[in-house]
Design a protein around this motif. Structure first.
Motif, PDB file in Angstrom:
ATOM      1  N   VAL A   1     -17.949  20.985  10.468  1.00  0.00           N
ATOM      2  CA  VAL A   1     -18.112  22.246   9.719  1.00  0.00           C
ATOM      3  C   VAL A   1     -17.695  22.043   8.264  1.00  0.00           C
ATOM      4  O   VAL A   1     -18.405  22.441   7.339  1.00  0.00           O
ATOM      5  CB  VAL A   1     -17.294  23.392  10.372  1.00  0.00           C
ATOM      6  CG1 VAL A   1     -17.330  24.641   9.494  1.00  0.00           C
ATOM      7  CG2 VAL A   1     -17.836  23.716  11.753  1.00  0.00           C
ATOM      8  N   ILE A   2     -16.557  21.378   8.062  1.00  0.00           N
ATOM      9  CA  ILE A   2     -16.084  21.159   6.681  1.00  0.00           C
ATOM     10  C   ILE A   2     -17.074  20.275   5.924  1.00  0.00           C
ATOM     11  O   ILE A   2     -17.383  20.502   4.768  1.00  0.00           O
ATOM     12  CB  ILE A   2     -14.655  20.573   6.652  1.00  0.00           C
ATOM     13  CG1 ILE A   2     -13.664  21.568   7.290  1.00  0.00           C
ATOM     14  CG2 ILE A   2     -14.224  20.258   5.219  1.00  0.00           C
ATOM     15  CD1 ILE A   2     -12.217  21.116   7.303  1.00  0.00           C
ATOM     16  N   LYS A   3     -17.583  19.258   6.628  1.00  0.00           N
ATOM     17  CA  LYS A   3     -18.595  18.372   5.990  1.00  0.00           C
ATOM     18  C   LYS A   3     -19.770  19.200   5.465  1.00  0.00           C
ATOM     19  O   LYS A   3     -20.272  18.986   4.363  1.00  0.00           O
ATOM     20  CB  LYS A   3     -19.053  17.321   7.005  1.00  0.00           C
ATOM     21  CG  LYS A   3     -20.407  16.691   6.742  1.00  0.00           C
ATOM     22  CD  LYS A   3     -20.283  15.465   5.862  1.00  0.00           C
ATOM     23  CE  LYS A   3     -21.580  14.910   5.346  1.00  0.00           C
ATOM     24  NZ  LYS A   3     -22.540  14.442   6.285  1.00  0.00           N
ATOM     25  N   LYS A   4     -20.232  20.166   6.297  1.00  0.00           N
ATOM     26  CA  LYS A   4     -21.361  21.003   5.858  1.00  0.00           C
ATOM     27  C   LYS A   4     -20.994  21.823   4.630  1.00  0.00           C
ATOM     28  O   LYS A   4     -21.808  22.041   3.749  1.00  0.00           O
ATOM     29  CB  LYS A   4     -21.788  21.931   6.984  1.00  0.00           C
ATOM     30  CG  LYS A   4     -22.608  21.212   8.022  1.00  0.00           C
ATOM     31  CD  LYS A   4     -23.390  22.166   8.908  1.00  0.00           C
ATOM     32  CE  LYS A   4     -24.282  21.367   9.841  1.00  0.00           C
ATOM     33  NZ  LYS A   4     -24.316  21.896  11.194  1.00  0.00           N
ATOM     34  N   GLU A   5     -19.752  22.283   4.588  1.00  0.00           N
ATOM     35  CA  GLU A   5     -19.333  23.162   3.493  1.00  0.00           C
ATOM     36  C   GLU A   5     -19.098  22.404   2.193  1.00  0.00           C
ATOM     37  O   GLU A   5     -19.523  22.832   1.146  1.00  0.00           O
ATOM     38  CB  GLU A   5     -18.042  23.917   3.874  1.00  0.00           C
ATOM     39  CG  GLU A   5     -18.215  24.880   5.033  1.00  0.00           C
ATOM     40  CD  GLU A   5     -19.073  26.090   4.681  1.00  0.00           C
ATOM     41  OE1 GLU A   5     -19.162  26.440   3.491  1.00  0.00           O
ATOM     42  OE2 GLU A   5     -19.660  26.681   5.610  1.00  0.00           O
ATOM     43  N   ILE A   6     -18.367  21.258   2.286  1.00  0.00           N
ATOM     44  CA  ILE A   6     -17.989  20.581   1.040  1.00  0.00           C
ATOM     45  C   ILE A   6     -18.811  19.318   0.792  1.00  0.00           C
ATOM     46  O   ILE A   6     -18.560  18.587  -0.164  1.00  0.00           O
ATOM     47  CB  ILE A   6     -16.467  20.263   0.983  1.00  0.00           C
ATOM     48  CG1 ILE A   6     -16.066  19.201   2.026  1.00  0.00           C
ATOM     49  CG2 ILE A   6     -15.618  21.512   1.160  1.00  0.00           C
ATOM     50  CD1 ILE A   6     -14.651  18.667   1.837  1.00  0.00           C
ATOM     51  N   LYS A   7     -19.773  19.084   1.686  1.00  0.00           N
ATOM     52  CA  LYS A   7     -20.728  17.965   1.526  1.00  0.00           C
ATOM     53  C   LYS A   7     -20.110  16.586   1.749  1.00  0.00           C
ATOM     54  O   LYS A   7     -20.745  15.569   1.522  1.00  0.00           O
ATOM     55  CB  LYS A   7     -21.415  17.970   0.142  1.00  0.00           C
ATOM     56  CG  LYS A   7     -21.999  19.305  -0.254  1.00  0.00           C
ATOM     57  CD  LYS A   7     -23.180  19.679   0.613  1.00  0.00           C
ATOM     58  CE  LYS A   7     -23.707  21.053   0.298  1.00  0.00           C
ATOM     59  NZ  LYS A   7     -23.669  22.010   1.389  1.00  0.00           N
ATOM     60  N   GLU A   8     -18.850  16.533   2.144  1.00  0.00           N
ATOM     61  CA  GLU A   8     -18.289  15.229   2.537  1.00  0.00           C
ATOM     62  C   GLU A   8     -17.271  15.458   3.643  1.00  0.00           C
ATOM     63  O   GLU A   8     -16.717  16.553   3.789  1.00  0.00           O
ATOM     64  CB  GLU A   8     -17.672  14.485   1.348  1.00  0.00           C
ATOM     65  CG  GLU A   8     -16.507  15.186   0.686  1.00  0.00           C
ATOM     66  CD  GLU A   8     -15.967  14.397  -0.508  1.00  0.00           C
ATOM     67  OE1 GLU A   8     -15.931  13.164  -0.453  1.00  0.00           O
ATOM     68  OE2 GLU A   8     -15.572  15.046  -1.497  1.00  0.00           O
ATOM     69  N   TYR A   9     -17.052  14.400   4.440  1.00  0.00           N
ATOM     70  CA  TYR A   9     -16.108  14.534   5.539  1.00  0.00           C
ATOM     71  C   TYR A   9     -14.671  14.590   5.037  1.00  0.00           C
ATOM     72  O   TYR A   9     -14.308  13.866   4.102  1.00  0.00           O
ATOM     73  CB  TYR A   9     -16.231  13.330   6.481  1.00  0.00           C
ATOM     74  CG  TYR A   9     -17.352  13.436   7.482  1.00  0.00           C
ATOM     75  CD1 TYR A   9     -17.334  14.417   8.468  1.00  0.00           C
ATOM     76  CD2 TYR A   9     -18.413  12.540   7.451  1.00  0.00           C
ATOM     77  CE1 TYR A   9     -18.365  14.506   9.400  1.00  0.00           C
ATOM     78  CE2 TYR A   9     -19.444  12.622   8.379  1.00  0.00           C
ATOM     79  CZ  TYR A   9     -19.412  13.612   9.345  1.00  0.00           C
ATOM     80  OH  TYR A   9     -20.426  13.693  10.270  1.00  0.00           O
ATOM     81  N   PRO A  10     -13.838  15.435   5.669  1.00  0.00           N
ATOM     82  CA  PRO A  10     -12.400  15.347   5.414  1.00  0.00           C
ATOM     83  C   PRO A  10     -11.863  14.065   6.073  1.00  0.00           C
ATOM     84  O   PRO A  10     -12.636  13.306   6.654  1.00  0.00           O
ATOM     85  CB  PRO A  10     -11.822  16.575   6.127  1.00  0.00           C
ATOM     86  CG  PRO A  10     -12.933  17.271   6.782  1.00  0.00           C
ATOM     87  CD  PRO A  10     -14.165  16.437   6.675  1.00  0.00           C
ATOM     88  N   ILE A  11     -10.560  13.870   6.008  1.00  0.00           N
ATOM     89  CA  ILE A  11      -9.948  12.721   6.677  1.00  0.00           C
ATOM     90  C   ILE A  11      -9.358  13.200   7.999  1.00  0.00           C
ATOM     91  O   ILE A  11      -8.720  14.254   8.054  1.00  0.00           O
ATOM     92  CB  ILE A  11      -8.875  12.103   5.766  1.00  0.00           C
ATOM     93  CG1 ILE A  11      -9.599  11.452   4.576  1.00  0.00           C
ATOM     94  CG2 ILE A  11      -8.036  11.072   6.488  1.00  0.00           C
ATOM     95  CD1 ILE A  11      -8.927  11.634   3.298  1.00  0.00           C
ATOM     96  N   LEU A  12      -9.627  12.440   9.046  1.00  0.00           N
ATOM     97  CA  LEU A  12      -9.126  12.843  10.369  1.00  0.00           C
ATOM     98  C   LEU A  12      -7.800  12.131  10.637  1.00  0.00           C
ATOM     99  O   LEU A  12      -7.721  10.906  10.547  1.00  0.00           O
ATOM    100  CB  LEU A  12     -10.165  12.489  11.441  1.00  0.00           C
ATOM    101  CG  LEU A  12      -9.807  12.874  12.881  1.00  0.00           C
ATOM    102  CD1 LEU A  12      -9.602  14.382  13.042  1.00  0.00           C
ATOM    103  CD2 LEU A  12     -10.902  12.396  13.846  1.00  0.00           C
TER     104      LEU A  12
END
Ligand SMILES: Nc1ncnc2c1ncn2[C@@H]1O[C@H](COP(=O)(O)OP(=O)(O)OP(=O)(O)O)[C@@H](O)[C@H]1O
Ligand SMILES: [Mg+2]
Length: 365
Positions: A303-314
């Motif tokens: 979901v965050i990837k869709k919003e900010i166009k890049e993956y967060p860190i897991l």
């Protein structure tokens, strides 16, 4: 997003040191009590501004020292960034982004985006609604600043409204004062509820899909406790929610005055998880609950990837020891899609490419 390095000074059991990470999966390996969780905590602190364990800032400072410092260098689509935080004994925080001081935590949130999972996160499924509201609030705030400001505004109005409800005023005076605060509360409540509903709507299909991939047999359902009123009107959803809440608040006015607190609104809402139509909190096994919590975090990555166009860190703390081999492998395959930092006491059997970081007594070995 990718972290290049984490520099720690007097942070928990770290005296001084720098840890470098690579893209993809990074295993942080070490015996118990060596500083693996502390390292993830330092990254979470730079992301959200507080400890995931809800520790006080001064508890984070290495015993016997005056201040702790963490500095993280990371890559984003917008370029390389550098954030440092100093915590001191007086519970003061000094935060710098790219060497410029910032004064408010709201300016920090959303820079280094992380999704964090530890065994404690089981509370997300198992415990009180507050834990699930925290999940919603922290998740959405990472990509939606307006939501964060609405939350702050809502909590302020809520506090004022509760002061009136609890206060030593006559019934009529309370009704009069509430007539000023309730519409403000309802307007902000509607914004928060609509944003949460939109988030749940995005999260649910992804979570259902990942959950099926990991469990192979079970069906997950997610819902939010507030249901939109039934109507064909979709152009002004906010007005719809405002009207609905206005009616609901009017009907419980006497009860609220009697009880002395606000009984309705997003501060009382909940998320409901069901597996094969059974409420997770009441009917699911510990393993099923753990899987749901983990699936929520993996879905949040998407979901965050869709919003900010890049993956967060897991950030995964201690997650492997609790999963059987096949679930471990399916999870690790997901983790190769982004930068993942996983703590463990021993490397798992796996075919994926990874970087290994060994920690012993607050030092890289
Ligand atoms: N403020 C502090 N100053 C110094 N040491 C601290 C501080 N807070 C915690 N510690 C110590 O840090 C050590 C490492 O803790 P951490 O939780 O990171 O271990 P870990 O490697 O994750 O272990 P486990 O495998 O058991 O989860 C603990 O022994 C703890 O006592
Ligand atoms: Mg640990």
């Amino acid at each position: 997003m990718e972290i290049n390095s984490v520099k720690l000074n007097n942070f928990r059991n770290y005296a001084a040191g720098e840890i470098n990470f690579l893209p993809g999966v990074n295993f942080i390996v070490g015996q118990n009590a060596q500083g693996k969780t502390n390292l993830l905590e330092s990254i979470y602190l730079v992301s959200v501004g507080k400890s995931p364990k809800n520790s006080k800032d001064k508890q984070i400072i290495k015993f016997g020292e005056e201040r702790a410092r963490v500095e993280i260098v990371f890559n984003t689509l917008a370029g390389r960034k550098n954030i440092s935080i100093i915590l001191d004994k007086q519970n003061k925080k000094f935060i710098k982004i790219n060497n410029l001081n910032i004064l408010k935590l709201t300016e920090l949130v959303g820079n280094l985006s992380v999704v964090y999972f530890s065994p404690d996160e089981l509370k997300l499924v198992k415990e009180v609604p507050e834990d699930r509201r925290n999940f919603l609030d922290i998740s959405i705030s990472q990509f939606d600043k307006v939501y964060l400001y609405n939350l702050i505004k809502y909590n302020k109005i809520l506090k004022q409204r509760n002061t009136i409800l609890k206060g030593n005023f006559s019934y009529n005076s309370k009704v009069e004062q509430l007539s000023l605060f309730t519409p403000q509360l309802i307007s902000t409540a509607a914004d928060i509820i609509l944003t949460r509903l939109k988030f749940v709507e995005k999260l649910t299909p992804i979570a259902k899909d990942i959950h099926t991939q990991i469990t192979q047999t079970e069906t997950l359902d997610i819902s939010y406790s507030y249901t939109l009123p039934n109507t064909s009107e979709t152009s002004n959803l906010k007005q719809l929610v405002v009207d609905d809440l206005t009616k609901q608040f009017a009907s419980i006015l006497d009860k609220e005055i009697e009880l002395g607190y606000t009984c309705l609104g997003p501060h009382r809402d909940d998320l409901i998880f069901k597996i094969n139509n059974l409420d997770c909190r009441q009917f699911c096994s510990q393993g099923q609950q753990r899987t749901v919590a983990l699936v929520l975090k993996l879905s949040l990555m998407e979901v965050i990837k869709k919003e900010i166009k890049e993956y967060p860190i897991l950030l995964l703390d201690d997650v492997l020891s609790e999963l059987d081999d096949s679930r471990q492998n399916r999870l690790l395959n997901f983790c190769t899609n982004y930068q993942t930092l996983i703590t463990c006491t021993a490397l798992p059997q796996t075919d994926i490419n990874y970087n290994k970081i060994s920690i012993s007594n607050g030092k890289i070995v």
